[in-house]
Write a protein that holds these residues in place. Structure first.
Motif, short mmCIF file in Angstrom:
data_model
loop_
_atom_site.label_atom_id
_atom_site.label_comp_id
_atom_site.label_asym_id
_atom_site.label_seq_id
_atom_site.Cartn_x
_atom_site.Cartn_y
_atom_site.Cartn_z
N HIS A 192 36.97 103.98 79.51
CA HIS A 192 36.46 102.73 78.94
C HIS A 192 36.89 102.58 77.48
O HIS A 192 37.23 101.48 77.04
CB HIS A 192 34.93 102.70 79.01
N PHE A 193 36.84 103.66 76.73
CA PHE A 193 37.16 103.59 75.30
C PHE A 193 38.57 103.04 75.08
O PHE A 193 38.80 102.21 74.20
CB PHE A 193 37.04 104.99 74.68
N PHE A 194 39.51 103.51 75.89
CA PHE A 194 40.90 103.12 75.68
C PHE A 194 41.30 101.86 76.44
O PHE A 194 42.44 101.41 76.31
CB PHE A 194 41.83 104.27 76.07
N GLU A 195 40.39 101.29 77.21
CA GLU A 195 40.75 100.10 77.98
C GLU A 195 41.29 98.97 77.11
O GLU A 195 42.30 98.33 77.47
CB GLU A 195 39.55 99.63 78.81
N PRO A 196 40.68 98.65 75.96
CA PRO A 196 41.24 97.56 75.14
C PRO A 196 42.67 97.84 74.70
O PRO A 196 43.47 96.91 74.56
CB PRO A 196 40.29 97.51 73.94
N TYR A 197 43.01 99.10 74.47
CA TYR A 197 44.37 99.45 74.06
C TYR A 197 45.35 99.31 75.23
O TYR A 197 46.49 98.88 75.05
CB TYR A 197 44.42 100.89 73.54
N ARG A 198 44.89 99.68 76.43
CA ARG A 198 45.77 99.56 77.59
C ARG A 198 45.98 98.12 77.98
O ARG A 198 46.98 97.79 78.64
CB ARG A 198 45.18 100.33 78.79
N GLN A 199 45.07 97.22 77.62
CA GLN A 199 45.15 95.82 78.04
C GLN A 199 46.27 95.07 77.34
O GLN A 199 46.72 94.03 77.80
CB GLN A 199 43.82 95.11 77.79
N LYS A 203 49.92 95.77 69.88
CA LYS A 203 48.67 95.92 69.12
C LYS A 203 48.96 95.62 67.66
O LYS A 203 49.69 96.38 67.01
CB LYS A 203 48.10 97.32 69.30
N PRO A 204 48.47 94.52 67.10
CA PRO A 204 48.73 94.20 65.70
C PRO A 204 48.25 95.31 64.78
O PRO A 204 47.27 95.99 65.06
CB PRO A 204 47.90 92.91 65.47
N ALA A 205 48.96 95.50 63.70
CA ALA A 205 48.56 96.52 62.73
C ALA A 205 47.16 96.23 62.23
O ALA A 205 46.82 95.11 61.86
CB ALA A 205 49.54 96.55 61.57
N GLY A 206 46.32 97.25 62.24
CA GLY A 206 44.96 97.10 61.77
C GLY A 206 44.02 96.46 62.74
O GLY A 206 42.88 96.16 62.42
N ALA A 207 44.50 96.22 63.96
CA ALA A 207 43.64 95.59 64.96
C ALA A 207 42.46 96.48 65.28
O ALA A 207 42.56 97.70 65.34
CB ALA A 207 44.43 95.30 66.23
N HIS A 208 41.32 95.86 65.50
CA HIS A 208 40.11 96.61 65.86
C HIS A 208 39.61 96.12 67.20
O HIS A 208 39.47 94.92 67.41
CB HIS A 208 39.01 96.42 64.81
N PHE A 209 39.40 97.06 68.11
CA PHE A 209 38.91 96.69 69.43
C PHE A 209 37.49 97.20 69.57
O PHE A 209 37.23 98.38 69.35
CB PHE A 209 39.78 97.31 70.52
N PRO A 210 36.54 96.34 69.91
CA PRO A 210 35.16 96.81 70.10
C PRO A 210 35.10 97.81 71.23
O PRO A 210 35.74 97.63 72.26
CB PRO A 210 34.39 95.52 70.45
N GLN A 211 34.31 98.87 71.03
CA GLN A 211 34.23 99.93 72.02
C GLN A 211 32.86 99.93 72.70
O GLN A 211 31.86 99.54 72.11
CB GLN A 211 34.47 101.30 71.37
N LYS A 212 32.86 100.38 73.91
CA LYS A 212 31.62 100.51 74.66
C LYS A 212 30.79 101.65 74.07
O LYS A 212 31.31 102.71 73.74
CB LYS A 212 31.93 100.82 76.13
N ALA A 213 29.49 101.43 73.92
CA ALA A 213 28.63 102.47 73.37
C ALA A 213 28.59 103.68 74.28
O ALA A 213 28.76 103.56 75.49
CB ALA A 213 27.21 101.91 73.18
N LEU A 214 28.39 104.85 73.69
CA LEU A 214 28.29 106.08 74.46
C LEU A 214 27.17 105.96 75.48
O LEU A 214 26.05 105.58 75.15
CB LEU A 214 28.02 107.25 73.52
N ALA A 215 27.49 106.27 76.73
CA ALA A 215 26.49 106.16 77.78
C ALA A 215 25.28 107.04 77.46
O ALA A 215 25.44 108.16 77.01
CB ALA A 215 27.10 106.57 79.12
#
Length: 240
Positions: A192-199, A203-215
C-alpha cells in the motif's frame, strides 16, 4: 500526463496459484540449479512486486539462476520459466487485491523437522529484492510513520548474521509466530505504501504522495510485542 498502472503481471501467463505438485517441482529445480530456495524466491518476488520501481525479468532472474544457467538444457526444467511467471502473477494479483479487500498475502514458509517455520529465508529473499533498487526503498525505511512494517523482515534477516553486532535480541520461541503474523500483515502495508509511486510513470521532483496510516494491528504488535527490538531496528535502518 501521468498514466495509472495496473499490477505488474507477466502477460499471457495465468495468475492461477501453483498447486502443490507444481510448487514441489519448482522447489526441486531451484534446489538443483538455483541460487535461492522456494522460500527465498517467494520473498524475493514479493519485494520486487511491492517496490516502487519496475525491475525487468532480464535483470532479476539473474539473481535466481545466475548468468550461466540455461533452463532449456534439460527437459525436466523446460517448464520452470512458465511456473516462475505464474508464481509472480499469483503474488501480484493477491497483493493487488489487498488494496480493496481485507486480505493478506500468505508467504511460502518452509517448516523445519520440528514443525517450526523460522521465516529467515523468506526475509533473506525479500531483502535481496529490496537491494535490487535500494535507493527507492529509502522512502519507506526512513519514514518514521511507516517503517515499522519492515521491522519483522529485518529482525528475521539479521537474526543469524555473521556479525554479532547486527543480530537482534534473541527471538523467544513463543514470539516467533507472533513475529511472522506481524510480518504477514506488514506485507500488504508495504504494498500500500508504494502504490502511489507505482501508479505514475513520471514522479515530479519533490512530489509528495499521501500514505495509508499504519494498520492498527501492526502498530499494536510492534509496540507491545517487539519494543525490545526498536534499538536494533534503528541501527539497521542507519545502514540503508
Amino acid at each position: 500526463m501521468a498514466r495509472k498502472q495496473e499490477p505488474v503481471l507477466m502477460h499471457s501467463i495465468s495468475s492461477q496459484p501453483l498447486v502443490f505438485d507444481e510448487l514441489a517441482h519448482l522447489a526441486a529445480a531451484l534446489d538443483t540449479i538455483g541460487s535461492m530456495n522456494i522460500e527465498m524466491l517467494d520473498g524475493y518476488f514479493t519485494a520486487l512486486i511491492c517496490g516502487p520501481d519496475i525491475v525487468l525479468p532480464s535483470e532479476y532472474m539473474l539473481e535466481v539462476f545466475g548468468a550461466e544457467t540455461s533452463l532449456h538444457v534439460d527437459d525436466q526444467f523446460s517448464d520452470i520459466p512458465s511456473l516462475l511467471r505464474r508464481h509472480w502473477n499469483a503474488i501480484a494479483a493477491e497483493l493487488h487485491c489487498t488494496l480493496t479487500e481485507q486480505n493478506a498475502y500468505m508467504p511460502i514458509l518452509i517448516e523445519r523437522d520440528d514443525g517450526v517455520a523460522p521465516g529467515n529465508d523468506w526475509a533473506h529473499g525479500f531483502v535481496r529484492g529490496v537491494q535490487m533498487r535500494p535507493g527507492s526503498w529509502d522512502h519507506l525505511i526512513h519514514d518514521e510513520d511507516h517503517c515499522g512494517s519492515m521491522m519483522p523482515i529485518m529482525i528475521l534477516h539479521y537474526e543469524n548474521d555473521f556479525d554479532p553486532q547486527l543480530r537482534p535480541p534473541p527471538i523467544p520461541s513463543e514470539k516467533r509466530d507472533a513475529l511472522l503474523e506481524v510480518m504477514i500483515s506488514g506485507i500488504a502495508n508495504i504494498y500500500h505504501f508504494f502504490e502511489p509511486y507505482r501508479q505514475y510513470e513520471c514522479k515530479p521532483a519533490g512530489a509528495h504522495f499521501p500514505q495509508k496510516a499504519l494498520a492498527p494491528n501492526i502498530a499494536h504488535g510492534l509496540t507491545h510485542c517487539f519494543e525490545d527490538y526498536s534499538l536494533f531496528f534503528n541501527v539497521v535502518r542507519s545502514l540503508h
